[in-house]
Scaffold this active site. Sequence first.
Site, mmCIF file in Angstrom:
data_model
loop_
_atom_site.group_PDB
_atom_site.id
_atom_site.type_symbol
_atom_site.label_atom_id
_atom_site.label_comp_id
_atom_site.label_asym_id
_atom_site.label_seq_id
_atom_site.Cartn_x
_atom_site.Cartn_y
_atom_site.Cartn_z
ATOM 1 C CB CYS A 121 -0.942 0.015 1.195
ATOM 2 S SG CYS A 121 -2.035 -1.392 1.233
ATOM 3 C CG HIS A 255 -3.040 3.585 2.614
ATOM 4 N ND1 HIS A 255 -3.701 3.234 1.456
ATOM 5 C CD2 HIS A 255 -2.976 2.445 3.366
ATOM 6 C CE1 HIS A 255 -4.014 1.954 1.499
ATOM 7 N NE2 HIS A 255 -3.594 1.459 2.644
ATOM 8 C CG ASN A 285 -6.768 -0.479 1.763
ATOM 9 O OD1 ASN A 285 -6.077 -0.105 0.813
ATOM 10 N ND2 ASN A 285 -6.250 -0.981 2.872
HETATM 11 O O1 UT7 Z 1 -3.554 -1.168 3.826
HETATM 12 C C1 UT7 Z 1 -3.324 -1.707 5.110
HETATM 13 C C2 UT7 Z 1 -4.473 -2.558 5.450
HETATM 14 N N1 UT7 Z 1 -4.858 -2.872 6.744
HETATM 15 C C3 UT7 Z 1 -5.314 -2.064 7.710
HETATM 16 O O2 UT7 Z 1 -5.217 -0.882 7.680
HETATM 17 C C4 UT7 Z 1 -5.998 -2.747 8.855
HETATM 18 C C5 UT7 Z 1 -5.943 -1.993 10.156
HETATM 19 N N2 UT7 Z 1 -6.938 -2.523 11.065
HETATM 20 C C6 UT7 Z 1 -8.244 -2.177 10.982
HETATM 21 O O3 UT7 Z 1 -8.597 -1.386 10.138
HETATM 22 C C7 UT7 Z 1 -9.208 -2.785 11.978
HETATM 23 O O4 UT7 Z 1 -8.487 -3.536 12.929
HETATM 24 C C8 UT7 Z 1 -10.292 -3.691 11.293
HETATM 25 C C9 UT7 Z 1 -11.265 -2.842 10.495
HETATM 26 C C10 UT7 Z 1 -9.619 -4.713 10.403
HETATM 27 C C11 UT7 Z 1 -11.088 -4.422 12.370
HETATM 28 O O5 UT7 Z 1 -11.681 -3.477 13.257
HETATM 29 P P1 UT7 Z 1 -11.616 -3.739 14.829
HETATM 30 O O6 UT7 Z 1 -12.337 -2.643 15.491
HETATM 31 O O7 UT7 Z 1 -10.157 -3.919 15.186
HETATM 32 O O8 UT7 Z 1 -12.446 -5.051 14.986
HETATM 33 P P2 UT7 Z 1 -11.985 -6.467 15.581
HETATM 34 O O9 UT7 Z 1 -11.051 -7.148 14.629
HETATM 35 O O10 UT7 Z 1 -11.566 -6.303 17.002
HETATM 36 O O11 UT7 Z 1 -13.343 -7.238 15.582
HETATM 37 C C12 UT7 Z 1 -14.385 -6.905 16.486
HETATM 38 C C13 UT7 Z 1 -15.520 -7.856 16.255
HETATM 39 C C14 UT7 Z 1 -15.096 -9.317 16.251
HETATM 40 O O12 UT7 Z 1 -16.125 -10.061 16.858
HETATM 41 P P3 UT7 Z 1 -15.989 -10.574 18.364
HETATM 42 O O13 UT7 Z 1 -14.778 -11.466 18.361
HETATM 43 O O14 UT7 Z 1 -15.782 -9.330 19.187
HETATM 44 O O15 UT7 Z 1 -17.266 -11.263 18.604
HETATM 45 C C15 UT7 Z 1 -15.037 -9.658 14.782
HETATM 46 O O16 UT7 Z 1 -15.272 -11.024 14.528
HETATM 47 O O17 UT7 Z 1 -16.103 -7.601 14.976
HETATM 48 C C16 UT7 Z 1 -16.176 -8.819 14.237
HETATM 49 N N3 UT7 Z 1 -16.053 -8.514 12.811
HETATM 50 C C17 UT7 Z 1 -17.120 -8.192 12.063
HETATM 51 N N4 UT7 Z 1 -18.421 -8.089 12.349
HETATM 52 C C18 UT7 Z 1 -19.252 -7.730 11.362
HETATM 53 C C19 UT7 Z 1 -14.941 -8.465 12.044
HETATM 54 N N5 UT7 Z 1 -15.264 -8.129 10.797
HETATM 55 C C20 UT7 Z 1 -16.625 -7.947 10.780
HETATM 56 C C21 UT7 Z 1 -17.541 -7.592 9.786
HETATM 57 N N6 UT7 Z 1 -18.835 -7.499 10.112
HETATM 58 N N7 UT7 Z 1 -17.157 -7.326 8.510
#
Ligand code: UT7
Length: 330
Positions: A121, A255, A285
């Site tokens: 990226c 980004h 993204n």
């Molecule tokens: O170009 C570089 C690319 N990468 C990045 O920039 C990624 C950086 N990280 C992020 O942007 C965030 O960490 C994410 C958007 C990937 C995730 O957000 P988060 O607030 O860190 O969520 P999480 O991973 O802690 O997930 C929270 C909950 C989980 O459920 P439980 O375990 O709390 O029951 C996930 O399973 O949200 C759940 N979850 C979803 N729920 C509905 C994860 N993805 C989804 C979804 N829809 N699409």
Amino acid sequence: MDSVSSNKSFARIAGVGAYLPERVVSNSDLEQSLTTTDEWIVSHTGIRQRHVVAEGQNCSDLGVEAARRALTDAEVAPEELGLVICTTCTGDYANFPGTACLIQGQLGALAAGAVDMNAACTGFPYALALGRGYCVNQQKPVLIVASEVLSRLLDWSDRSTCVLFGDGAGAVVLLPSTEPGLMDEVLGADGTNGGVLFRADGTSFETGEKRERHFLEMNGKAVFPFAVRVMERVIDELLERNHLAFDDVQHVIPHQANRRIIEAVARHMGVPLERFFLNIDCVANTSSASVPIALDDLYHSGRIHQGDLVLTVGFGAGLTFGGNLMVWRK
Ligand code: UT7
């Protein structure tokens, strides 16, 4: 001696273009096939929709379209180009030929060298840095195309990754200039942390063993704080080295990975979020294409003015990070 003294010592962006595939996939479309909601995606990322390529449409197709628009904007003919750089981690062929060669051929830019760069990226800040060197040293126009089809690397049943990405391409043309233009860049990497964001191409990142799954894999929770930290570091370094304050900069083009990452950077730096350009809601993204797509949006909507200070900043797999500082002279 004469030719050296008549050299233009700087490079500037003289043309900008972008191309997004026609097909739009909204969050509610994804609700049909995944256990997710529009509310979760918007509140956790700021994304409302993404563009996705049609079958048979490849990285070079998007890149050629964005490149044509940038060349037209710069009033530069393909035959005048000295170099074509394509930043991509989703090129048409896994290994070779490079996508830059395919783009060079389709444009008919046959006097130009052509090379791919993969800093994931962060590809665009890296390419601007290297492209500016070539442009000044050789006194020739340089085309930088950032084109990505991340949709092809995604497991569309994995809600934790597939909702985040989109396809698209952005391009700029650099020209030698008597005034700056592109002023400075900061490039960095932390190669000890590659395991938090990778695509193993059938081989395990950790052990080298063959595996069946070969999709993009990410530990989003680990990438988030890294992103906030390095974006702030790049902005601070660019400002400090050039004896500038944040208030001197009219536009930061980050980004577009997650709206919350950008909000956290602004909050932590104590600077206004409005100074950071955001279009993640429409495009998601798009990896290395995200900064030039955002630049295209900002420029063609008339919001960048002659003499504005513009700062780009990105991060990505590798892990890599980087940014550029420029005076807008088009
Ligand atoms: O170009 C570089 C690319 N990468 C990045 O920039 C990624 C950086 N990280 C992020 O942007 C965030 O960490 C994410 C958007 C990937 C995730 O957000 P988060 O607030 O860190 O969520 P999480 O991973 O802690 O997930 C929270 C909950 C989980 O459920 P439980 O375990 O709390 O029951 C996930 O399973 O949200 C759940 N979850 C979803 N729920 C509905 C994860 N993805 C989804 C979804 N829809 N699409």
